[in-house]
Write an enzyme that holds these catalytic residues in place. Sequence first.
Site, PDB file in Angstrom:
ATOM      1  N   PRO A  23       0.874  -1.146  -0.078  1.00  0.00           N
ATOM      2  CA  PRO A  23      -0.077   0.126  -0.025  1.00  0.00           C
ATOM      3  C   PRO A  23       0.901   1.113   0.038  1.00  0.00           C
ATOM      4  O   PRO A  23       1.874   1.221   0.787  1.00  0.00           O
ATOM      5  CB  PRO A  23      -0.802  -0.050   1.339  1.00  0.00           C
ATOM      6  CG  PRO A  23       0.105  -1.169   2.121  1.00  0.00           C
ATOM      7  CD  PRO A  23       0.881  -1.907   1.313  1.00  0.00           C
ATOM      8  N   MET A  24       0.673   2.213  -0.859  1.00  0.00           N
ATOM      9  CA  MET A  24       1.395   3.402  -1.001  1.00  0.00           C
ATOM     10  C   MET A  24       0.390   4.565  -1.298  1.00  0.00           C
ATOM     11  O   MET A  24      -0.107   4.655  -2.414  1.00  0.00           O
ATOM     12  CB  MET A  24       2.228   3.103  -2.198  1.00  0.00           C
ATOM     13  CG  MET A  24       3.510   2.285  -2.022  1.00  0.00           C
ATOM     14  SD  MET A  24       4.770   1.940  -3.357  1.00  0.00           S
ATOM     15  CE  MET A  24       3.479   1.038  -4.338  1.00  0.00           C
ATOM     16  N   GLN A  76      -6.490  -1.488   3.180  1.00  0.00           N
ATOM     17  CA  GLN A  76      -5.546  -1.034   4.278  1.00  0.00           C
ATOM     18  C   GLN A  76      -6.298   0.107   5.119  1.00  0.00           C
ATOM     19  O   GLN A  76      -6.469   1.147   4.445  1.00  0.00           O
ATOM     20  CB  GLN A  76      -4.104  -0.654   3.956  1.00  0.00           C
ATOM     21  CG  GLN A  76      -3.392  -0.511   5.304  1.00  0.00           C
ATOM     22  CD  GLN A  76      -2.089   0.102   5.075  1.00  0.00           C
ATOM     23  OE1 GLN A  76      -1.547   1.150   4.368  1.00  0.00           O
ATOM     24  NE2 GLN A  76      -0.935  -0.681   5.390  1.00  0.00           N
ATOM     25  N   CYS A 106       2.921   3.265   9.415  1.00  0.00           N
ATOM     26  CA  CYS A 106       3.389   4.418   8.803  1.00  0.00           C
ATOM     27  C   CYS A 106       3.923   5.612   9.546  1.00  0.00           C
ATOM     28  O   CYS A 106       3.146   5.637  10.743  1.00  0.00           O
ATOM     29  CB  CYS A 106       1.910   4.983   8.061  1.00  0.00           C
ATOM     30  SG  CYS A 106       2.372   6.682   7.223  1.00  0.00           S
ATOM     31  N   HIS A 177       7.734  -4.694   7.677  1.00  0.00           N
ATOM     32  CA  HIS A 177       8.736  -3.810   7.325  1.00  0.00           C
ATOM     33  C   HIS A 177      10.007  -4.091   7.877  1.00  0.00           C
ATOM     34  O   HIS A 177      10.001  -3.704   9.257  1.00  0.00           O
ATOM     35  CB  HIS A 177       8.175  -2.505   7.172  1.00  0.00           C
ATOM     36  CG  HIS A 177       9.308  -1.593   6.397  1.00  0.00           C
ATOM     37  ND1 HIS A 177       8.870  -0.685   5.401  1.00  0.00           N
ATOM     38  CD2 HIS A 177      10.689  -1.646   6.223  1.00  0.00           C
ATOM     39  CE1 HIS A 177       9.652   0.027   5.061  1.00  0.00           C
ATOM     40  NE2 HIS A 177      10.876  -0.401   5.433  1.00  0.00           N
ATOM     41  N   GLY A 239       7.215  -2.557  -2.602  1.00  0.00           N
ATOM     42  CA  GLY A 239       6.503  -1.090  -2.932  1.00  0.00           C
ATOM     43  C   GLY A 239       7.142  -0.407  -4.272  1.00  0.00           C
ATOM     44  O   GLY A 239       6.717  -0.724  -5.318  1.00  0.00           O
ATOM     45  N   ARG A 240       7.864   0.525  -3.948  1.00  0.00           N
ATOM     46  CA  ARG A 240       8.387   1.500  -4.881  1.00  0.00           C
ATOM     47  C   ARG A 240       9.105   0.684  -6.068  1.00  0.00           C
ATOM     48  O   ARG A 240       9.084   1.417  -7.225  1.00  0.00           O
ATOM     49  CB  ARG A 240       9.412   2.758  -4.296  1.00  0.00           C
ATOM     50  CG  ARG A 240       8.433   3.647  -3.699  1.00  0.00           C
ATOM     51  CD  ARG A 240       8.792   4.436  -2.809  1.00  0.00           C
ATOM     52  NE  ARG A 240       7.982   5.420  -2.285  1.00  0.00           N
ATOM     53  CZ  ARG A 240       6.916   5.219  -1.144  1.00  0.00           C
ATOM     54  NH1 ARG A 240       6.697   3.792  -0.932  1.00  0.00           N
ATOM     55  NH2 ARG A 240       6.150   5.956  -0.812  1.00  0.00           N
TER      56      ARG A 240
END
EC number: 1.3.1.91
Length: 354
Positions: A23-24, A76, A106, A177, A239-240
């Site tokens: 999720p971003m 999320q 986050c 993470h 993610g990225r």
Amino acid sequence: MTQESEKKEKSKYLKAPVFAVAPMIDWTDRHCRFLHRQLSKDALLYTEMVVADAIIHGPRDRLLSFSPAEHPVALQLGGSDPAKLAEAVRIAADYGYDEINLNVGCPSDRVQSGTFGACLMRDPGHVADLVSAMKRVSSVPVTVKCRIGVDDQEPTDVLPDFLARVIGAGADAVWIHARKAWLQGLSPKENREVPPLDYELVYAMKRENPDVFIGINGGIADLEQAANHLAHMDGVMLGRAAYHNTGMLAGVDAFLAGGGIAGEASTEIDWPALRDTMADYAAELIGRGGRLHHVTRHMVGLFQGFAGARRFRQILSTDATRPGAGPEVIAAAFAAVDIDGGSRVQSEEKRLAG
């Protein structure tokens, strides 16, 4: 259906191995996920974090609607109030998500001001209460995404206790993470790069919880690295790396099926079919009042390593943002790419890297 068989049915798509796109915020919206699904039918896709209060009081359809083509897709949630999170889960049930995930990772100031995200790691008992509240009203798996610790916490001390509490509360899976989050002094971007990665600690958590799905996130750049992590973990989350090199996703299904890592992305993708699908999708969105750029901004990472990729990006970054731009811009951008030449470029890059 017995309680045990119902549990297995709910969690069947979490059967290892799982490849997930993280999720971003501002990136993994419904248009991004639709594109990603064209490249992989098996990758688990996550929404941006959606705050429980926004679902309860805001434009629900805009926040929660998605294309049926996106399955499997997880929602999320962000929040710290058990009743509000439970209400958000009830509302989201009508939209048909495959999983509900709680954000405990986050580190942004905005999220901290709402006392949720990574700062919740300071109070694992409260996180357990949140999971319990969500589980009571959810018909799909409830999972947690966390860090290994925050600030001056010692991860080897706090992470085992955190996992024990959320798993005991009924969490169906935990995505970790593998970095601390520093809540003061580092920006969200720095929190993705500066704190050192501790993969070995996350591996140890999986060994200590063999019957629980535990996935790993953080600093994973490609499918080769993902394969290395899956030797230890149930799932990998990118993610990225997956967003900026979108074509990577075309190799995920064969990778998960045990077919190895595809050598040439171009051989895995039917480019004309992808072009036409995305053009049709964009046309339908524009017909509903949307803009072409809402779709094409997620497509700029498709052709890394291909001849013509720079021109492809230029077209999408300029022509697609102009007033009245239509799906013909997508066709023009694809026409700028030498797909066969891309194969040669990628092969040469691999040879030199080897």
